[in-house]
Design a protein around this motif. Sequence first.
Motif, PDB file in Angstrom:
ATOM      1  N   UNK A 105       0.834  -1.207   0.000  1.00 56.29           N
ATOM      2  CA  UNK A 105       0.000   0.000   0.000  1.00 56.29           C
ATOM      3  C   UNK A 105       0.867   1.254   0.000  1.00 56.29           C
ATOM      4  N   UNK A 106       1.971   1.195   0.747  1.00 60.25           N
ATOM      5  CA  UNK A 106       2.912   2.314   0.802  1.00 60.25           C
ATOM      6  C   UNK A 106       3.554   2.541  -0.565  1.00 60.25           C
ATOM      7  N   UNK A 107       3.975   1.446  -1.209  1.00 66.42           N
ATOM      8  CA  UNK A 107       4.579   1.536  -2.543  1.00 66.42           C
ATOM      9  C   UNK A 107       3.573   2.072  -3.559  1.00 66.42           C
ATOM     10  N   UNK A 108       2.325   1.631  -3.453  1.00 71.13           N
ATOM     11  CA  UNK A 108       1.274   2.090  -4.374  1.00 71.13           C
ATOM     12  C   UNK A 108       1.015   3.581  -4.203  1.00 71.13           C
ATOM     13  N   UNK A 109       0.924   4.030  -2.936  1.00 76.32           N
ATOM     14  CA  UNK A 109       0.696   5.449  -2.695  1.00 76.32           C
ATOM     15  C   UNK A 109       1.858   6.287  -3.222  1.00 76.32           C
ATOM     16  N   UNK A 110       3.091   5.842  -2.948  1.00 68.92           N
ATOM     17  CA  UNK A 110       4.253   6.578  -3.448  1.00 68.92           C
ATOM     18  C   UNK A 110       4.237   6.662  -4.963  1.00 68.92           C
ATOM     19  N   UNK A 111       3.916   5.551  -5.613  1.00 68.08           N
ATOM     20  CA  UNK A 111       3.888   5.503  -7.072  1.00 68.08           C
ATOM     21  C   UNK A 111       2.903   6.525  -7.632  1.00 68.08           C
ATOM     22  N   UNK A 112       1.706   6.584  -7.045  1.00 65.55           N
ATOM     23  CA  UNK A 112       0.689   7.519  -7.533  1.00 65.55           C
ATOM     24  C   UNK A 112       1.028   8.967  -7.203  1.00 65.55           C
TER      25      UNK A 112
END
Length: 319
Positions: A105-112
Amino acid sequence: MSADGEQIRIEKPNSTTMMEFILLGFSDNPHLQWILFAVFLLMYLIILMCNTIIILIIATDTALQMPMYFFLSNFSFLEICYVTVTIPRMLMDLCTQKGNISLYACATQMCFVLLLGGTECLLLTAMAYDRYVAICNPLHYALVMNHKICTQLVAASWISVIPVVIGQTYQIFSLPFCGSNRINHFICDIPPVLKLACGDTFVNEIAVYVVAMVFVMIPFLLIIVSYGKIISNILKLSSAIGRAKAFSTCSSHLIVVVLFYVTASITYLQPKPNHYEGIGKLLSLFYTILTPTLNPIIYTLRNKDIMVSLRKLLTKLLV
């Protein structure tokens, strides 16, 4: 022997991949949790409402079917996406007073966050180019800034960032994380996450600088050059009314550019981001919430065409 064995047991879990982080957010001010929740919720609703109104006005009013407003409607949509990636998560953490977030979830948020931030940089550059052509080359404006070109510029702003952002996020989250899993931030941003990585992160830091230079500083310099030529051409206009109108059209965009780029540049290009966590958090708060709140207000209040269309829409709704 037992001491060595104990040491092995300590090192082993620390070398494993961390599966969860804790976003500290504003936990250092627990007495302000509900006040911050109310303020951020209000800002989020303002951003959603104002940008939705701008998109609606531009889509329905034939007088606004121009490249400048085509870019503005896309910018408003981008702002809605940007705050939706960050603020709801912040509100949930403030409400529950828990900041647990999984690695994915952290990686997804950073990506977006990186994707939408990079797209905003390029879209602001496209908007500056539109103003440059309109003021410095008005006779060829309709030919140069046709619908196809505008669509291609918007599409390029979105698509060109995707592979770089995915690569950047993958590179950071491929690092081993050990020790503390507490992120001193309210979102999964590069500087605070990178601080938790084990081993040498020099290559990753260089990659961050390179990407920031390409997607932040170069577009910013292009915008500055464009506005240098724009201002030069405006000052040559003989009509005082024409100069005032041109300045009014461009000033809104220039204010938005300065607000966004200054804070983003300091965040990603400061020499030792890990040493200024408090300042970094404050700057991030500025460009993730405050600037998106101000942007639609700046564009609507300083744009006569938008205000006229808004009055027409309100008249239709109320009558």
